[in-house]
Design a protein around this motif. Structure first.
Motif, PDB file in Angstrom:
ATOM      1  N   ILE A  75      33.716  84.269  -0.788  1.00 44.97           N
ATOM      2  CA  ILE A  75      33.860  83.295  -2.047  1.00 44.97           C
ATOM      3  C   ILE A  75      32.296  82.967  -1.492  1.00 44.97           C
ATOM      4  O   ILE A  75      32.351  82.502  -0.457  1.00 44.97           O
ATOM      5  CB  ILE A  75      35.148  82.643  -2.500  1.00 44.97           C
ATOM      6  N   SER A  76      31.811  82.289  -2.592  1.00 45.97           N
ATOM      7  CA  SER A  76      30.546  81.463  -2.379  1.00 45.97           C
ATOM      8  C   SER A  76      31.175  79.795  -2.613  1.00 45.97           C
ATOM      9  O   SER A  76      31.378  79.729  -3.888  1.00 45.97           O
ATOM     10  CB  SER A  76      29.200  81.671  -2.236  1.00 45.97           C
ATOM     11  N   VAL A  77      31.051  78.537  -2.178  1.00 40.38           N
ATOM     12  CA  VAL A  77      30.893  77.804  -2.668  1.00 40.38           C
ATOM     13  C   VAL A  77      29.793  76.930  -2.555  1.00 40.38           C
ATOM     14  O   VAL A  77      29.587  76.176  -1.487  1.00 40.38           O
ATOM     15  CB  VAL A  77      32.640  77.059  -2.077  1.00 40.38           C
ATOM     16  N   GLU A  78      28.674  76.460  -2.918  1.00 40.05           N
ATOM     17  CA  GLU A  78      28.129  75.171  -3.411  1.00 40.05           C
ATOM     18  C   GLU A  78      28.479  74.192  -3.696  1.00 40.05           C
ATOM     19  O   GLU A  78      29.500  73.812  -4.474  1.00 40.05           O
ATOM     20  CB  GLU A  78      26.730  75.893  -3.993  1.00 40.05           C
ATOM     21  N   VAL A  79      27.699  73.804  -2.699  1.00 35.11           N
ATOM     22  CA  VAL A  79      28.572  72.288  -2.781  1.00 35.11           C
ATOM     23  C   VAL A  79      27.122  71.128  -2.463  1.00 35.11           C
ATOM     24  O   VAL A  79      26.256  71.116  -2.110  1.00 35.11           O
ATOM     25  CB  VAL A  79      29.193  71.366  -1.119  1.00 35.11           C
ATOM     26  N   ASP A  80      27.725  69.395  -2.904  1.00 34.95           N
ATOM     27  CA  ASP A  80      25.955  68.904  -2.837  1.00 34.95           C
ATOM     28  C   ASP A  80      25.800  68.380  -1.084  1.00 34.95           C
ATOM     29  O   ASP A  80      24.360  68.526  -0.782  1.00 34.95           O
ATOM     30  CB  ASP A  80      26.541  67.344  -3.707  1.00 34.95           C
ATOM     31  N   ASP A  81      26.750  67.990  -0.628  1.00 34.49           N
ATOM     32  CA  ASP A  81      26.368  68.074   0.933  1.00 34.49           C
ATOM     33  C   ASP A  81      26.198  68.729   1.967  1.00 34.49           C
ATOM     34  O   ASP A  81      27.773  68.735   2.547  1.00 34.49           O
ATOM     35  CB  ASP A  81      26.195  66.841   0.867  1.00 34.49           C
ATOM     36  N   VAL A  82      25.558  70.297   2.418  1.00 32.00           N
ATOM     37  CA  VAL A  82      26.426  71.118   3.165  1.00 32.00           C
ATOM     38  C   VAL A  82      26.872  70.460   4.655  1.00 32.00           C
ATOM     39  O   VAL A  82      27.630  70.984   5.495  1.00 32.00           O
ATOM     40  CB  VAL A  82      25.806  72.418   3.147  1.00 32.00           C
ATOM     41  N   ASP A  83      25.923  69.822   4.957  1.00 27.70           N
ATOM     42  CA  ASP A  83      25.953  68.819   6.214  1.00 27.70           C
ATOM     43  C   ASP A  83      27.553  68.521   6.471  1.00 27.70           C
ATOM     44  O   ASP A  83      27.946  68.322   7.469  1.00 27.70           O
ATOM     45  CB  ASP A  83      24.754  68.589   6.604  1.00 27.70           C
ATOM     46  N   ALA A  84      27.877  67.566   5.513  1.00 32.02           N
ATOM     47  CA  ALA A  84      28.833  66.251   5.263  1.00 32.02           C
ATOM     48  C   ALA A  84      29.898  67.442   5.893  1.00 32.02           C
ATOM     49  O   ALA A  84      31.668  67.849   5.737  1.00 32.02           O
ATOM     50  CB  ALA A  84      29.151  65.735   4.236  1.00 32.02           C
ATOM     51  N   ALA A  85      29.982  69.113   4.418  1.00 31.85           N
ATOM     52  CA  ALA A  85      30.892  69.347   4.662  1.00 31.85           C
ATOM     53  C   ALA A  85      31.210  70.416   5.823  1.00 31.85           C
ATOM     54  O   ALA A  85      32.377  71.090   5.977  1.00 31.85           O
ATOM     55  CB  ALA A  85      30.951  71.012   3.841  1.00 31.85           C
ATOM     56  N   SER A 133      43.788  80.850   3.910  1.00 29.97           N
ATOM     57  CA  SER A 133      44.812  82.517   4.186  1.00 29.97           C
ATOM     58  C   SER A 133      43.915  83.434   4.398  1.00 29.97           C
ATOM     59  O   SER A 133      44.746  84.124   4.608  1.00 29.97           O
ATOM     60  CB  SER A 133      44.757  82.451   3.356  1.00 29.97           C
ATOM     61  N   GLY A 134      42.593  83.050   5.602  1.00 28.49           N
ATOM     62  CA  GLY A 134      42.233  83.960   6.324  1.00 28.49           C
ATOM     63  C   GLY A 134      40.827  84.569   5.791  1.00 28.49           C
ATOM     64  O   GLY A 134      40.235  85.180   6.209  1.00 28.49           O
ATOM     65  N   ARG A 135      40.151  83.700   4.178  1.00 31.17           N
ATOM     66  CA  ARG A 135      39.708  84.178   3.929  1.00 31.17           C
ATOM     67  C   ARG A 135      38.172  83.812   3.836  1.00 31.17           C
ATOM     68  O   ARG A 135      38.208  82.796   4.401  1.00 31.17           O
ATOM     69  CB  ARG A 135      39.543  83.767   2.377  1.00 31.17           C
ATOM     70  N   VAL A 136      36.642  84.502   4.015  1.00 29.11           N
ATOM     71  CA  VAL A 136      35.632  83.692   5.056  1.00 29.11           C
ATOM     72  C   VAL A 136      34.820  83.509   3.450  1.00 29.11           C
ATOM     73  O   VAL A 136      34.878  83.974   2.330  1.00 29.11           O
ATOM     74  CB  VAL A 136      34.810  84.528   5.677  1.00 29.11           C
ATOM     75  N   VAL A 137      34.543  81.319   3.689  1.00 31.09           N
ATOM     76  CA  VAL A 137      34.457  80.942   3.118  1.00 31.09           C
ATOM     77  C   VAL A 137      32.798  80.790   3.260  1.00 31.09           C
ATOM     78  O   VAL A 137      32.176  79.878   3.899  1.00 31.09           O
ATOM     79  CB  VAL A 137      34.953  80.103   2.162  1.00 31.09           C
ATOM     80  N   ASN A 138      31.668  81.010   2.005  1.00 34.33           N
ATOM     81  CA  ASN A 138      30.121  80.802   2.622  1.00 34.33           C
ATOM     82  C   ASN A 138      29.741  79.513   1.919  1.00 34.33           C
ATOM     83  O   ASN A 138      30.463  79.890   0.367  1.00 34.33           O
ATOM     84  CB  ASN A 138      29.156  81.896   1.840  1.00 34.33           C
ATOM     85  N   VAL A 139      29.147  78.818   2.829  1.00 37.34           N
ATOM     86  CA  VAL A 139      29.425  77.130   2.268  1.00 37.34           C
ATOM     87  C   VAL A 139      28.242  76.976   2.582  1.00 37.34           C
ATOM     88  O   VAL A 139      27.361  76.679   3.254  1.00 37.34           O
ATOM     89  CB  VAL A 139      30.320  75.924   2.362  1.00 37.34           C
ATOM     90  N   LEU A 140      27.314  76.167   0.832  1.00 39.19           N
ATOM     91  CA  LEU A 140      25.994  76.254   1.377  1.00 39.19           C
ATOM     92  C   LEU A 140      25.456  74.775   0.063  1.00 39.19           C
ATOM     93  O   LEU A 140      26.524  74.688  -0.838  1.00 39.19           O
ATOM     94  CB  LEU A 140      25.126  77.542   0.088  1.00 39.19           C
ATOM     95  N   SER A 141      24.238  75.140   0.230  1.00 34.49           N
ATOM     96  CA  SER A 141      23.439  74.112  -0.053  1.00 34.49           C
ATOM     97  C   SER A 141      22.111  74.449  -0.527  1.00 34.49           C
ATOM     98  O   SER A 141      21.911  75.529  -0.051  1.00 34.49           O
ATOM     99  CB  SER A 141      23.025  73.082  -0.289  1.00 34.49           C
ATOM    100  N   HIS A 142      21.571  74.495  -1.673  1.00 35.32           N
ATOM    101  CA  HIS A 142      20.354  75.137  -1.729  1.00 35.32           C
ATOM    102  C   HIS A 142      19.349  74.454  -1.247  1.00 35.32           C
ATOM    103  O   HIS A 142      19.405  72.559  -1.220  1.00 35.32           O
ATOM    104  CB  HIS A 142      19.480  74.861  -3.540  1.00 35.32           C
ATOM    105  N   LEU A 143      18.534  74.393  -0.781  1.00 36.52           N
ATOM    106  CA  LEU A 143      17.178  73.879   0.070  1.00 36.52           C
ATOM    107  C   LEU A 143      15.973  72.953  -1.111  1.00 36.52           C
ATOM    108  O   LEU A 143      16.044  73.533  -1.630  1.00 36.52           O
ATOM    109  CB  LEU A 143      16.657  74.354   0.605  1.00 36.52           C
TER     110      LEU A 143
END
Length: 120
Positions: free
Chosen positions: A69-79, A110-120
């Protein structure tokens, strides 16, 4: 439950598949159209509801695993700081990618790999 000031902007499930063309055709039957294609990952979206998306990936271009799964956040550094402080397993370190995102992978409980991102 901890609650921070981060905001999730978009969540996209990722299907690992070697059948990208067939997946594009199948999800097209459900109203999805291709909105992004890097060759190794393709994202399909609904023209009527652009936030409704699904990605199909053969393998990740720069990471050792394929995320679920991918989760786009407003601040990837804070995440990144928050999940590290919580002791979560970082699967792929925080980095800027050539296609315009800053991201990391983390394993959820649960063992799922999460792609956490913000666009540059």
């Amino acid at each position: 439950m901890l609650r921070g000031t981060l905001s999730a902007r978009r969540v996209v499930p990722i299907i690992r598949s070697e059948a990208a063309q067939e997946s594009r055709e199948f999800y097209g039957l459900l109203g999805f159209e291709e909105v992004m294609n890097h060759g190794w990952i393709m994202t399909l979206g609904s023209p009527a509801a652009p936030a409704a998306q699904i990605s199909v990936m053969t393998e990740d271009a720069t990471a050792p695993v394929t995320p679920d799964i991918s989760v786009e956040v407003d601040d990837v550094d804070a995440a990144y700081a928050a999940v590290r402080a919580n002791g979560a397993e970082i699967v792929h370190p925080l980095r800027d990618e050539e296609w315009g995102v800053r991201r990391f992978f983390v394993r959820d409980p649960s063992g799922r790999v999460v792609n956490v991102l913000s666009h540059l």
